[in-house]
Write a protein that holds these residues in place. Sequence first.
Motif, PDB file in Angstrom:
ATOM      1  N   ARG A 134     -12.726   8.452  -2.139  1.00 18.99           N
ATOM      2  CA  ARG A 134     -11.805   9.705  -1.301  1.00 18.99           C
ATOM      3  C   ARG A 134     -11.659   9.235   0.120  1.00 18.99           C
ATOM      4  O   ARG A 134     -12.242   8.579   0.786  1.00 18.99           O
ATOM      5  N   GLY A 135     -10.726  10.081   0.699  1.00 18.42           N
ATOM      6  CA  GLY A 135     -10.389   9.804   1.910  1.00 18.42           C
ATOM      7  C   GLY A 135      -9.431  10.858   2.596  1.00 18.42           C
ATOM      8  O   GLY A 135      -9.059  11.830   1.989  1.00 18.42           O
ATOM      9  N   LEU A 136      -9.249  10.753   4.012  1.00 14.62           N
ATOM     10  CA  LEU A 136      -8.618  11.831   4.561  1.00 14.62           C
ATOM     11  C   LEU A 136      -7.952  11.236   5.709  1.00 14.62           C
ATOM     12  O   LEU A 136      -8.578  10.370   6.420  1.00 14.62           O
ATOM     13  N   TYR A 137      -6.713  11.722   5.935  1.00 16.92           N
ATOM     14  CA  TYR A 137      -5.918  10.964   6.888  1.00 16.92           C
ATOM     15  C   TYR A 137      -5.055  11.983   7.673  1.00 16.92           C
ATOM     16  O   TYR A 137      -4.460  12.887   7.261  1.00 16.92           O
ATOM     17  N   SER A 144      -5.401  14.737   2.194  1.00 15.80           N
ATOM     18  CA  SER A 144      -6.748  14.141   1.748  1.00 15.80           C
ATOM     19  C   SER A 144      -6.341  13.394   0.142  1.00 15.80           C
ATOM     20  O   SER A 144      -5.545  13.966  -0.437  1.00 15.80           O
ATOM     21  N   TRP A 145      -7.269  12.625  -0.132  1.00 12.22           N
ATOM     22  CA  TRP A 145      -6.793  12.017  -1.521  1.00 12.22           C
ATOM     23  C   TRP A 145      -8.300  11.613  -2.305  1.00 12.22           C
ATOM     24  O   TRP A 145      -9.301  11.457  -1.505  1.00 12.22           O
ATOM     25  N   GLU A 146      -8.136  11.450  -3.678  1.00 10.53           N
ATOM     26  CA  GLU A 146      -9.034  10.857  -4.398  1.00 10.53           C
ATOM     27  C   GLU A 146      -8.382   9.973  -5.130  1.00 10.53           C
ATOM     28  O   GLU A 146      -7.543  10.239  -6.207  1.00 10.53           O
ATOM     29  N   ASN A 147      -8.630   8.613  -5.322  1.00  9.30           N
ATOM     30  CA  ASN A 147      -7.925   7.694  -5.953  1.00  9.30           C
ATOM     31  C   ASN A 147      -9.039   7.051  -6.901  1.00  9.30           C
ATOM     32  O   ASN A 147      -9.971   6.525  -6.824  1.00  9.30           O
ATOM     33  N   ALA A 148      -8.859   7.352  -8.058  1.00 11.61           N
ATOM     34  CA  ALA A 148      -9.739   6.767  -9.193  1.00 11.61           C
ATOM     35  C   ALA A 148      -9.161   5.732 -10.095  1.00 11.61           C
ATOM     36  O   ALA A 148      -9.701   5.547 -11.097  1.00 11.61           O
ATOM     37  N   SER A 149      -8.109   5.017  -9.515  1.00 10.58           N
ATOM     38  CA  SER A 149      -7.530   3.729 -10.191  1.00 10.58           C
ATOM     39  C   SER A 149      -7.792   2.600  -9.466  1.00 10.58           C
ATOM     40  O   SER A 149      -8.196   2.678  -8.325  1.00 10.58           O
ATOM     41  N   GLY A 150      -7.378   1.415  -9.782  1.00 11.30           N
ATOM     42  CA  GLY A 150      -7.490   0.324  -9.119  1.00 11.30           C
ATOM     43  C   GLY A 150      -6.450  -0.293  -8.261  1.00 11.30           C
ATOM     44  O   GLY A 150      -6.371  -0.975  -7.654  1.00 11.30           O
ATOM     45  N   LEU A 162       0.619   4.852   2.076  1.00  9.96           N
ATOM     46  CA  LEU A 162       0.916   6.078   2.843  1.00  9.96           C
ATOM     47  C   LEU A 162       1.708   5.502   3.852  1.00  9.96           C
ATOM     48  O   LEU A 162       1.246   4.872   4.696  1.00  9.96           O
ATOM     49  N   SER A 163       2.990   5.663   3.808  1.00 12.74           N
ATOM     50  CA  SER A 163       3.989   5.423   4.589  1.00 12.74           C
ATOM     51  C   SER A 163       5.049   6.385   5.183  1.00 12.74           C
ATOM     52  O   SER A 163       5.163   7.489   4.474  1.00 12.74           O
ATOM     53  N   PRO A 164       5.620   6.372   6.396  1.00 12.51           N
ATOM     54  CA  PRO A 164       6.630   7.271   6.785  1.00 12.51           C
ATOM     55  C   PRO A 164       7.851   7.437   5.845  1.00 12.51           C
ATOM     56  O   PRO A 164       8.168   6.104   5.204  1.00 12.51           O
ATOM     57  N   LEU A 165       8.479   8.415   5.646  1.00 13.71           N
ATOM     58  CA  LEU A 165       9.683   8.449   4.781  1.00 13.71           C
ATOM     59  C   LEU A 165      10.884   7.280   5.332  1.00 13.71           C
ATOM     60  O   LEU A 165      11.475   6.829   4.649  1.00 13.71           O
ATOM     61  N   GLY A 166      10.907   7.525   6.780  1.00 17.39           N
ATOM     62  CA  GLY A 166      11.926   6.734   7.296  1.00 17.39           C
ATOM     63  C   GLY A 166      13.205   6.603   6.619  1.00 17.39           C
ATOM     64  O   GLY A 166      13.856   7.818   6.305  1.00 17.39           O
ATOM     65  N   ASP A 167      13.889   5.623   6.683  1.00 14.05           N
ATOM     66  CA  ASP A 167      15.292   5.519   5.896  1.00 14.05           C
ATOM     67  C   ASP A 167      15.235   5.643   4.305  1.00 14.05           C
ATOM     68  O   ASP A 167      16.138   5.204   3.547  1.00 14.05           O
ATOM     69  N   ARG A 168      14.025   5.878   3.586  1.00  8.91           N
ATOM     70  CA  ARG A 168      13.859   5.974   2.157  1.00  8.91           C
ATOM     71  C   ARG A 168      14.414   7.156   1.745  1.00  8.91           C
ATOM     72  O   ARG A 168      14.418   7.177   0.407  1.00  8.91           O
ATOM     73  N   ALA A 169      14.991   7.959   2.608  1.00 11.17           N
ATOM     74  CA  ALA A 169      14.984   9.314   1.987  1.00 11.17           C
ATOM     75  C   ALA A 169      16.030   9.259   0.633  1.00 11.17           C
ATOM     76  O   ALA A 169      17.406   8.933   0.816  1.00 11.17           O
ATOM     77  N   ALA A 170      15.548   9.654  -0.102  1.00 14.76           N
ATOM     78  CA  ALA A 170      16.219   9.758  -1.456  1.00 14.76           C
ATOM     79  C   ALA A 170      17.144  10.772  -1.940  1.00 14.76           C
ATOM     80  O   ALA A 170      17.021  11.712  -0.944  1.00 14.76           O
ATOM     81  N   GLU A 171      18.028  10.973  -2.675  1.00 17.05           N
ATOM     82  CA  GLU A 171      18.619  12.186  -2.990  1.00 17.05           C
ATOM     83  C   GLU A 171      17.963  13.509  -3.054  1.00 17.05           C
ATOM     84  O   GLU A 171      18.351  14.493  -2.513  1.00 17.05           O
TER      85      GLU A 171
END
Length: 397
Positions: free
Chosen positions: A302-305, A313-319, A324-333
């Motif tokens: 678990r963590g919080l940013y 906040s997140w809970e990551n139960a996988s490997g 976590l990244s800025p959207l930036g130029d990735r803006a999809a349709e």
Amino acid sequence: MGLLVLLHRFWRGPVVVAHVEHGIRGGDSLEDARFVQAMALKLNYPSVVVSVDVPRQRRRGESLEEAARRLRYEALEKVRQDWLASWVLLAHQADDQAETVLFHLCRGTGLRGLIGIPSLRPPFARPLMAFSGSELRVFLEREGFSWVEDGTNSDSRYARNRIRNEVLPLMRRTLNARVDEHLAALAREAAELAVRMEERSRALLGELRSPFPGALRSWLWEKAKRLSPFERCEALRAEALSLGWPSLDRGRTESLAGLVGKGGRWTFQWKKDLQVLCGQRWITWTSGRFPTFPTRKIPSGRGLYQGPFWTLSWENASGAFPLLSPLGDRAAEETKGKIPWWLREGWPTIVQGSTMIWCPFFGGEAELAAEPSSGLALRLQWSIEGRSRLRNELQTF
């Protein structure tokens, strides 16, 4: 001196004489301060002289006149508080009003600029606005008092002094000897009309505003574009006043109102780092740089940013360790029209490899999901300034 002598004649309450020495005229300025102190002593009033260094304390982009005015009012307000006074009485008179109204007209102004110098704006009051400078000098001579003239008043390099020394005298001689009275009357009428306009502007702002992350103020463009050009100008002036931003001249106000009507993507530089931005469905007022944050891994557990204007906040139960990244130029349709361009460097997304798997929107939903082969088991809880929390769960194995 006219104000001080009038108070001495007709006021029986306590008075503190305050004089601000601006540090601009050297010895002459100090002589004026000593003259004020001597006059206060003669009338048996306590006096305070505050010295400020206008050239040194001037802010970037601020003219000498603007800096002097700001520092003068700050100093007078401090004296008022130190002496527990209710009011600060200023010695502006009818000539000052005529100069100010004409100056605003020449520079380009809206209705508020025609008000000129307000007679009353607590805690500041100007009881001499009905008297001209010549009337006050006659009064002082009759009462047996002298006065001093600010030496810079004769320096016509300053715009206001050119109006005082050249423009108004020419208008009195060649157009109308009572031009000062007419300008003052115009200011009074504008003040009465402005009260009604301010009521209308407050109602307009209530309709236009919509809370927006990272913004000092924000409007919904769909509502703003329906206003008439005049209403847009008035709403823009009212919003700037609510923020304490410097006023724009008429030309720049009309240019901005035109941009608001057209919409699209644009930036309008108000002054220095103050700007108005438009994109998608919003118009916002901002100060400073656009928000951003660094890319980071989302580890297991678990963590919080804390982002620029949001919390995740997140809970990551996988490997798997997505980013976590800025959207930036990735803006999809899917994100177009939902996240304005100036927020994209500060807007959170979760990326796995080269694929964006999660992105929150304003409407309370989050779109995009992990591929079944991703192996993710991720629970997210996202909140934004002034908005309720959004819970999202990505579970694929």
